[in-house]
Motif scaffolding. Sequence first.
Motif, PDB file in Angstrom:
ATOM      1  N   LEU A 185      28.499  50.824  79.040  1.00 38.16           N
ATOM      2  CA  LEU A 185      29.388  51.982  79.002  1.00 38.16           C
ATOM      3  C   LEU A 185      28.972  53.082  78.083  1.00 38.16           C
ATOM      4  CD1 LEU A 185      32.691  50.152  78.345  1.00 38.16           C
ATOM      5  CD2 LEU A 185      31.736  50.897  80.402  1.00 38.16           C
ATOM      6  N   ASP A 186      27.483  52.875  77.692  1.00 42.91           N
ATOM      7  CA  ASP A 186      26.566  53.943  76.771  1.00 42.91           C
ATOM      8  C   ASP A 186      27.326  54.340  75.618  1.00 42.91           C
ATOM      9  OD1 ASP A 186      24.557  55.537  76.337  1.00 42.91           O
ATOM     10  OD2 ASP A 186      25.224  57.070  77.749  1.00 42.91           O
ATOM     11  N   ILE A 187      28.008  53.493  74.977  1.00 40.90           N
ATOM     12  CA  ILE A 187      28.610  53.680  73.802  1.00 40.90           C
ATOM     13  C   ILE A 187      28.144  52.737  72.598  1.00 40.90           C
ATOM     14  CG2 ILE A 187      30.689  54.402  75.124  1.00 40.90           C
ATOM     15  CD1 ILE A 187      31.994  51.849  74.529  1.00 40.90           C
ATOM     16  N   PRO A 188      28.528  53.352  71.352  1.00 42.40           N
ATOM     17  CA  PRO A 188      27.952  52.374  70.188  1.00 42.40           C
ATOM     18  C   PRO A 188      28.570  50.884  70.185  1.00 42.40           C
ATOM     19  CG  PRO A 188      28.455  54.500  69.418  1.00 42.40           C
ATOM     20  CD  PRO A 188      29.018  54.387  70.856  1.00 42.40           C
ATOM     21  N   ILE A 189      28.030  49.921  69.685  1.00 42.36           N
ATOM     22  CA  ILE A 189      28.727  48.737  69.583  1.00 42.36           C
ATOM     23  C   ILE A 189      29.735  48.636  68.620  1.00 42.36           C
ATOM     24  CG2 ILE A 189      28.237  46.233  68.541  1.00 42.36           C
ATOM     25  CD1 ILE A 189      25.535  46.339  69.416  1.00 42.36           C
ATOM     26  N   GLY A 190      29.803  49.470  67.635  1.00 45.51           N
ATOM     27  CA  GLY A 190      30.958  49.653  66.882  1.00 45.51           C
ATOM     28  C   GLY A 190      32.158  50.320  67.506  1.00 45.51           C
ATOM     29  N   THR A 191      31.905  50.947  68.592  1.00 50.80           N
ATOM     30  CA  THR A 191      33.205  51.537  69.426  1.00 50.80           C
ATOM     31  C   THR A 191      33.622  50.367  70.260  1.00 50.80           C
ATOM     32  OG1 THR A 191      32.181  53.834  69.340  1.00 50.80           O
ATOM     33  CG2 THR A 191      33.652  53.284  71.141  1.00 50.80           C
ATOM     34  N   VAL A 192      32.580  49.392  70.787  1.00 57.03           N
ATOM     35  CA  VAL A 192      33.015  48.313  71.422  1.00 57.03           C
ATOM     36  C   VAL A 192      34.053  47.586  70.466  1.00 57.03           C
ATOM     37  CG1 VAL A 192      32.336  46.322  72.511  1.00 57.03           C
ATOM     38  CG2 VAL A 192      31.096  48.410  72.886  1.00 57.03           C
ATOM     39  N   ARG A 193      33.734  47.265  69.533  1.00 58.67           N
ATOM     40  CA  ARG A 193      34.416  46.354  68.678  1.00 58.67           C
ATOM     41  C   ARG A 193      35.824  46.977  68.442  1.00 58.67           C
ATOM     42  NH1 ARG A 193      31.350  42.326  66.086  1.00 58.67           N
ATOM     43  NH2 ARG A 193      29.179  42.483  66.641  1.00 58.67           N
ATOM     44  N   SER A 194      35.916  48.241  67.833  1.00 53.77           N
ATOM     45  CA  SER A 194      36.966  48.931  67.572  1.00 53.77           C
ATOM     46  C   SER A 194      38.091  48.916  68.900  1.00 53.77           C
ATOM     47  CB  SER A 194      36.871  50.185  66.957  1.00 53.77           C
ATOM     48  OG  SER A 194      36.287  51.232  67.778  1.00 53.77           O
ATOM     49  N   ARG A 195      37.381  49.186  69.851  1.00 55.08           N
ATOM     50  CA  ARG A 195      38.429  49.374  71.136  1.00 55.08           C
ATOM     51  C   ARG A 195      38.890  47.982  71.557  1.00 55.08           C
ATOM     52  NH1 ARG A 195      35.101  53.852  74.748  1.00 55.08           N
ATOM     53  NH2 ARG A 195      35.678  55.828  73.298  1.00 55.08           N
ATOM     54  N   LEU A 196      38.010  46.925  71.407  1.00 58.59           N
ATOM     55  CA  LEU A 196      38.578  45.719  71.904  1.00 58.59           C
ATOM     56  C   LEU A 196      39.380  44.879  70.825  1.00 58.59           C
ATOM     57  CD1 LEU A 196      38.163  43.110  73.685  1.00 58.59           C
ATOM     58  CD2 LEU A 196      36.400  42.375  72.250  1.00 58.59           C
ATOM     59  N   HIS A 197      39.230  45.175  69.676  1.00 57.73           N
ATOM     60  CA  HIS A 197      40.233  44.949  68.750  1.00 57.73           C
ATOM     61  C   HIS A 197      41.548  45.466  68.664  1.00 57.73           C
ATOM     62  CE1 HIS A 197      42.110  43.995  64.499  1.00 57.73           C
ATOM     63  NE2 HIS A 197      42.409  45.283  64.579  1.00 57.73           N
ATOM     64  N   ARG A 198      41.702  46.837  69.267  1.00 59.21           N
ATOM     65  CA  ARG A 198      42.952  47.390  69.542  1.00 59.21           C
ATOM     66  C   ARG A 198      43.722  47.005  70.856  1.00 59.21           C
ATOM     67  NH1 ARG A 198      41.542  53.241  69.151  1.00 59.21           N
ATOM     68  NH2 ARG A 198      40.763  53.302  71.564  1.00 59.21           N
ATOM     69  N   ALA A 199      42.835  46.591  71.824  1.00 60.09           N
ATOM     70  CA  ALA A 199      43.399  45.856  73.038  1.00 60.09           C
ATOM     71  C   ALA A 199      43.945  44.556  72.685  1.00 60.09           C
ATOM     72  CB  ALA A 199      42.151  45.661  74.309  1.00 60.09           C
ATOM     73  N   ARG A 200      43.240  43.762  72.060  1.00 60.61           N
ATOM     74  CA  ARG A 200      43.707  42.450  71.508  1.00 60.61           C
ATOM     75  C   ARG A 200      44.996  42.360  70.848  1.00 60.61           C
ATOM     76  NH1 ARG A 200      37.866  40.098  69.336  1.00 60.61           N
ATOM     77  NH2 ARG A 200      37.659  38.430  70.905  1.00 60.61           N
ATOM     78  N   ARG A 201      45.015  43.328  69.846  1.00 65.99           N
ATOM     79  CA  ARG A 201      46.252  43.743  69.323  1.00 65.99           C
ATOM     80  C   ARG A 201      47.548  43.916  70.162  1.00 65.99           C
ATOM     81  NH1 ARG A 201      45.449  47.970  64.745  1.00 65.99           N
ATOM     82  NH2 ARG A 201      45.460  49.195  66.422  1.00 65.99           N
ATOM     83  N   ALA A 202      47.262  44.669  71.080  1.00 67.43           N
ATOM     84  CA  ALA A 202      48.340  45.134  71.987  1.00 67.43           C
ATOM     85  C   ALA A 202      48.749  43.918  72.792  1.00 67.43           C
ATOM     86  CB  ALA A 202      47.613  46.153  72.985  1.00 67.43           C
ATOM     87  N   LEU A 203      47.734  43.056  73.373  1.00 69.54           N
ATOM     88  CA  LEU A 203      48.056  41.853  73.876  1.00 69.54           C
ATOM     89  C   LEU A 203      48.865  40.969  72.918  1.00 69.54           C
ATOM     90  CD1 LEU A 203      44.774  40.933  75.778  1.00 69.54           C
ATOM     91  CD2 LEU A 203      46.807  41.551  76.921  1.00 69.54           C
ATOM     92  N   ARG A 204      48.354  40.721  71.905  1.00 64.80           N
ATOM     93  CA  ARG A 204      49.022  39.972  70.938  1.00 64.80           C
ATOM     94  C   ARG A 204      50.526  40.171  70.775  1.00 64.80           C
ATOM     95  NH1 ARG A 204      45.653  40.563  67.366  1.00 64.80           N
ATOM     96  NH2 ARG A 204      44.420  38.891  67.879  1.00 64.80           N
ATOM     97  N   ALA A 205      50.820  41.521  70.395  1.00 62.86           N
ATOM     98  CA  ALA A 205      52.040  42.036  70.122  1.00 62.86           C
ATOM     99  C   ALA A 205      53.071  41.816  71.486  1.00 62.86           C
ATOM    100  CB  ALA A 205      51.943  43.661  70.044  1.00 62.86           C
ATOM    101  N   ALA A 206      52.423  42.003  72.746  1.00 61.41           N
ATOM    102  CA  ALA A 206      53.113  41.759  73.773  1.00 61.41           C
ATOM    103  C   ALA A 206      53.384  40.418  74.276  1.00 61.41           C
ATOM    104  CB  ALA A 206      52.619  42.629  74.924  1.00 61.41           C
ATOM    105  N   LEU A 207      52.372  39.603  74.128  1.00 57.58           N
ATOM    106  CA  LEU A 207      52.485  38.230  74.757  1.00 57.58           C
ATOM    107  C   LEU A 207      53.060  37.049  73.671  1.00 57.58           C
ATOM    108  CD1 LEU A 207      49.207  38.558  76.851  1.00 57.58           C
ATOM    109  CD2 LEU A 207      51.854  38.823  77.426  1.00 57.58           C
ATOM    110  N   GLY A 208      52.868  37.355  72.456  1.00 60.48           N
ATOM    111  CA  GLY A 208      53.206  36.366  71.463  1.00 60.48           C
ATOM    112  C   GLY A 208      52.388  35.142  71.816  1.00 60.48           C
ATOM    113  N   PRO A 209      53.157  33.903  71.715  1.00 59.63           N
ATOM    114  CA  PRO A 209      52.273  32.640  71.865  1.00 59.63           C
ATOM    115  C   PRO A 209      51.742  32.348  73.035  1.00 59.63           C
ATOM    116  CG  PRO A 209      54.930  32.379  72.089  1.00 59.63           C
ATOM    117  CD  PRO A 209      54.727  33.660  71.784  1.00 59.63           C
ATOM    118  N   ASP A 210      51.884  33.131  73.980  1.00 60.38           N
ATOM    119  CA  ASP A 210      51.256  33.077  75.256  1.00 60.38           C
ATOM    120  C   ASP A 210      49.735  33.621  75.377  1.00 60.38           C
ATOM    121  OD1 ASP A 210      53.196  31.635  77.304  1.00 60.38           O
ATOM    122  OD2 ASP A 210      54.262  34.039  77.320  1.00 60.38           O
TER     123      ASP A 210
END
Length: 217
Positions: A185-210
């Motif tokens: 994606l031609d972006i810094p690794i730090g950006t990859v980490r922060s965006r993936l963390h944000r996506a994981r947080r959204a999944l965790r909030a929506a799916l709970g124990p799943d």
Amino acid sequence: MNRIQTAAFSRERLPPEPGPPPEAALRTDPAGRRTDAQLVSSSQDFALLFDRYAVAIHRYVARRLGTTEADDLVGQTFLIAFERRHRYHESSAGALPWLYGIATNLIHRRRRDEVRQYRAYSRSDPGGSFDGADMLAAEVAARVDAQSASRALAGVLAGLRQADRDILLLFAWEDLSYPEIADALDIPIGTVRSRLHRARRALRAALGPDFQENPDE
């Protein structure tokens, strides 16, 4: 999904997939002589790159847009790669992340179609089927809890920012590492980490124990 999964989207419930591409060190022609970089640089041998990675690119696009769109976008991906082959910079990961990046940019042009299909499935009846971007849900077992989780996941994917969704799916579906995603994606690794963390947080909030993650990642 390999690294981020739900009870409904675990690998055991996915349709059969081709084996993973060979390790970068083994990405040579059948005679064991040419690397990805050598194939990219050769207009005569570039077709071997298609033979090597077309299945992986098609699978990725089909999961996001459906098989019909994938049939078209795979050809476009390799055409663009051929036209830009002089811009390719050799990587230890080989040419696959570069190709994923081109395919992802093409998917962006159909963003509305992708999101529309995720949203349509998230609102579907428990007994319905999903023949759209994700493709995985069609293989989910008929249990109500599994169907509910998969619909919830589709809703989360539809609601993610496009940049976050790109990184999540390259990481979870295509098994790319942080450096490979950054390269694609031609972006810094730090950006990859922060965006993936944000996506994981959204999944965790929506799916709970799943929601499940590989603790080693």
